[in-house]
Write a protein that holds these residues in place. Structure first.
Motif, mmCIF file in Angstrom:
data_model
loop_
_atom_site.group_PDB
_atom_site.id
_atom_site.type_symbol
_atom_site.label_atom_id
_atom_site.label_comp_id
_atom_site.label_asym_id
_atom_site.label_seq_id
_atom_site.Cartn_x
_atom_site.Cartn_y
_atom_site.Cartn_z
ATOM 1 N N ALA A 101 7.924 -33.237 -14.228
ATOM 2 C CA ALA A 101 7.501 -31.959 -14.815
ATOM 3 C C ALA A 101 8.662 -31.184 -15.423
ATOM 4 C CB ALA A 101 6.807 -31.113 -13.750
ATOM 5 N N ASN A 102 9.890 -31.476 -14.984
ATOM 6 C CA ASN A 102 11.076 -30.797 -15.508
ATOM 7 C C ASN A 102 11.779 -31.607 -16.596
ATOM 8 O OD1 ASN A 102 10.859 -28.554 -13.685
ATOM 9 N ND2 ASN A 102 11.622 -29.911 -12.054
ATOM 10 N N GLY A 103 11.177 -32.719 -17.011
ATOM 11 C CA GLY A 103 11.777 -33.535 -18.060
ATOM 12 C C GLY A 103 12.821 -34.513 -17.567
ATOM 13 N N LYS A 104 12.987 -34.636 -16.246
ATOM 14 C CA LYS A 104 13.966 -35.565 -15.692
ATOM 15 C C LYS A 104 13.349 -36.955 -15.584
ATOM 16 C CE LYS A 104 17.061 -32.338 -14.855
ATOM 17 N NZ LYS A 104 18.351 -32.290 -15.588
ATOM 18 N N PRO A 105 14.127 -38.010 -15.860
ATOM 19 C CA PRO A 105 13.567 -39.364 -15.751
ATOM 20 C C PRO A 105 13.342 -39.768 -14.304
ATOM 21 C CG PRO A 105 15.911 -39.465 -16.308
ATOM 22 C CD PRO A 105 15.511 -38.017 -16.376
ATOM 23 N N LYS A 106 12.225 -40.438 -14.059
ATOM 24 C CA LYS A 106 11.946 -41.017 -12.747
ATOM 25 C C LYS A 106 12.600 -42.399 -12.669
ATOM 26 C CE LYS A 106 7.548 -38.522 -12.229
ATOM 27 N NZ LYS A 106 6.088 -38.665 -11.941
ATOM 28 N N ALA A 107 12.114 -43.265 -11.798
ATOM 29 C CA ALA A 107 12.713 -44.590 -11.627
ATOM 30 C C ALA A 107 12.664 -45.383 -12.927
ATOM 31 C CB ALA A 107 11.989 -45.346 -10.519
ATOM 32 N N LEU A 108 13.744 -46.071 -13.229
ATOM 33 C CA LEU A 108 13.854 -46.854 -14.457
ATOM 34 C C LEU A 108 13.177 -48.215 -14.300
ATOM 35 C CD1 LEU A 108 17.625 -46.162 -15.177
ATOM 36 C CD2 LEU A 108 15.696 -45.179 -16.430
ATOM 37 N N ARG A 109 12.485 -48.645 -15.352
ATOM 38 C CA ARG A 109 11.880 -49.979 -15.377
ATOM 39 C C ARG A 109 12.533 -50.804 -16.480
ATOM 40 N NH1 ARG A 109 8.049 -52.877 -18.091
ATOM 41 N NH2 ARG A 109 7.411 -51.140 -19.427
ATOM 42 N N ILE A 137 28.504 -49.693 -23.165
ATOM 43 C CA ILE A 137 28.041 -48.603 -24.018
ATOM 44 C C ILE A 137 26.655 -48.209 -23.523
ATOM 45 C CG2 ILE A 137 27.236 -50.266 -25.743
ATOM 46 C CD1 ILE A 137 27.620 -48.082 -27.862
ATOM 47 N N ILE A 138 26.414 -46.930 -23.462
ATOM 48 C CA ILE A 138 25.133 -46.408 -22.965
ATOM 49 C C ILE A 138 24.514 -45.527 -24.037
ATOM 50 C CG2 ILE A 138 24.016 -44.943 -21.235
ATOM 51 C CD1 ILE A 138 26.291 -45.718 -19.316
ATOM 52 N N VAL A 139 23.220 -45.699 -24.262
ATOM 53 C CA VAL A 139 22.469 -44.819 -25.156
ATOM 54 C C VAL A 139 21.268 -44.299 -24.381
ATOM 55 C CG1 VAL A 139 21.167 -44.621 -27.298
ATOM 56 C CG2 VAL A 139 23.191 -46.091 -27.210
ATOM 57 N N GLU A 140 21.072 -42.997 -24.419
ATOM 58 C CA GLU A 140 19.922 -42.381 -23.770
ATOM 59 C C GLU A 140 19.103 -41.606 -24.806
ATOM 60 O OE1 GLU A 140 21.553 -41.660 -19.221
ATOM 61 O OE2 GLU A 140 21.592 -39.991 -20.647
ATOM 62 N N LEU A 141 17.802 -41.801 -24.784
ATOM 63 C CA LEU A 141 16.867 -41.060 -25.625
ATOM 64 C C LEU A 141 15.895 -40.353 -24.683
ATOM 65 C CD1 LEU A 141 16.167 -43.828 -28.302
ATOM 66 C CD2 LEU A 141 17.859 -41.991 -28.407
ATOM 67 N N TYR A 142 15.794 -39.030 -24.815
ATOM 68 C CA TYR A 142 15.149 -38.236 -23.778
ATOM 69 C C TYR A 142 13.626 -38.253 -23.838
ATOM 70 C CZ TYR A 142 19.932 -36.463 -23.852
ATOM 71 O OH TYR A 142 21.297 -36.351 -23.849
ATOM 72 N N THR A 188 13.507 -29.777 -25.852
ATOM 73 C CA THR A 188 13.958 -28.386 -25.882
ATOM 74 C C THR A 188 14.334 -27.851 -24.503
ATOM 75 O OG1 THR A 188 11.639 -27.670 -25.769
ATOM 76 C CG2 THR A 188 12.636 -27.848 -27.957
ATOM 77 N N THR A 189 14.209 -28.687 -23.471
ATOM 78 C CA THR A 189 14.698 -28.264 -22.151
ATOM 79 C C THR A 189 16.221 -28.318 -22.086
ATOM 80 O OG1 THR A 189 14.598 -30.487 -21.167
ATOM 81 C CG2 THR A 189 12.597 -29.139 -21.069
ATOM 82 N N LYS A 190 16.836 -28.964 -23.070
ATOM 83 C CA LYS A 190 18.296 -29.067 -23.116
ATOM 84 C C LYS A 190 18.836 -28.117 -24.181
ATOM 85 C CE LYS A 190 18.423 -33.831 -21.484
ATOM 86 N NZ LYS A 190 17.023 -33.802 -21.024
ATOM 87 N N GLN A 212 19.817 -32.688 -27.948
ATOM 88 C CA GLN A 212 18.395 -32.505 -27.663
ATOM 89 C C GLN A 212 17.541 -33.726 -27.994
ATOM 90 O OE1 GLN A 212 17.860 -28.700 -29.855
ATOM 91 N NE2 GLN A 212 17.231 -27.861 -27.873
ATOM 92 N N PHE A 213 18.148 -34.754 -28.560
ATOM 93 C CA PHE A 213 17.426 -35.991 -28.861
ATOM 94 C C PHE A 213 17.906 -37.139 -27.974
ATOM 95 C CE2 PHE A 213 16.841 -33.458 -32.640
ATOM 96 C CZ PHE A 213 15.552 -33.749 -33.053
ATOM 97 N N GLY A 214 19.194 -37.216 -27.778
ATOM 98 C CA GLY A 214 19.770 -38.289 -26.995
ATOM 99 C C GLY A 214 21.272 -38.239 -27.079
#
Length: 250
Positions: free
Chosen positions: A18-26, A196-201, A231-233, A241-243
């Motif tokens: 609900a806060n936009g945080k990622p849960k467990a990764l698959r 290298i790490i890339v995150e997309l929110y 927009t939570t960031k 705000q994108f990644g």
């Protein structure tokens, strides 16, 4: 110091809380291609005093991002993501009276509700139902299909009783579009395997473009997804705000 990129690696997705945080990764497992595309919408202003009508100002009016993935592994979770489908596990069970279509003739093939069947028995619809001789039909147990060889003296519709094994099913378009968090944990082969790490929110996958059912090579699933603004960031934070793209400092 050079910093080229020849990438391999693992891609993970996660539901967002609900806060936009990622849960467990698959882990999506074997992904043969992953490409990010960025695009801006612009308004160009041309000056009107030099006689050249040259561009004097470019104003960015919009930002868009997307990612294209090619998934090679047809797991239930991947198929559900690619088809906006609902994944379910069906436990083993049995059917007592599955009614077949009326008007069947010898040579017809009919499909049962479930595949991977056993202990198949067919009865007709006389007042005192008669069990058909197994010589009157053939059962393809793996696919749950029956071919009727002889219907002489048989009152239709026919009714089938059978058992079936545990199954995994994906109902296409049953869940709709979902937002996920996406994370790429890459290996840069051009720079001695540096990470290298890339995150997309916020990623929303569109339905797969195609799935080759008959082909002479391994089938894949081509998926395009939009990357939405989060927009939570804060707009001016290191997260963006994108990644974000993370790699070791030079």
């Amino acid at each position: 110091m050079s910093n080229y990129l020849l990438g391999q690696g693992s891609i993970y997705v996660a539901a967002r809380d609900a806060n936009g945080k990622p849960k467990a990764l698959r882990w999506l497992r074997d992904v043969s291609s992953a490409k990010i595309a960025l695009k801006t919408s612009e308004v160009n202003h041309k000056e009107s005093f030099s006689g050249q009508r040259a561009t004097a100002k470019v104003i960015t009016t919009g930002k868009e991002a997307s990612i294209d993935l090619t998934l090679m592994e047809m797991s239930g979770e991947n198929l559900a993501m690619a088809t906006q489908g609902k994944l379910a596990q069906v436990t083993n069970g049995s059917i007592t009276n599955e009614v077949l279509p009326a008007g069947l003739v010898a040579g017809d093939r009919v499909a049962l509700k479930y595949p991977k069947v056993s202990a198949v028995a067919i009865t007709d619809s006389t007042g005192t139902p008669v069990t058909l001789d197994p010589a009157k039909y053939q059962v393809n147990a793996e696919y749950g299909a029956i071919v009727l060889n002889d219907l002489t003296g048989v009152t239709q519709p026919l009714k089938v009783a059978y058992s079936y094994a545990a199954l995994e099913t994906v109902a296409i378009f049953a869940e709709g579009q979902k937002e996920t968090f996406l994370r790429y944990e890459g290996i840069n082969l051009a720079e001695e395997g540096k990470p290298i790490i890339v995150e997309l929110y916020r990623v929303t996958a569109k339905p797969l473009k195609d799935l080759s059912l008959i082909t002479d090579k391994l089938s894949d699933m081509n998926i395009s997804a939009d990357v939405l603004i989060d927009t939570t960031k804060p707009a001016n934070s290191d997260l963006g705000q994108f990644g974000r793209i993370l790699q070791g400092a030079p």
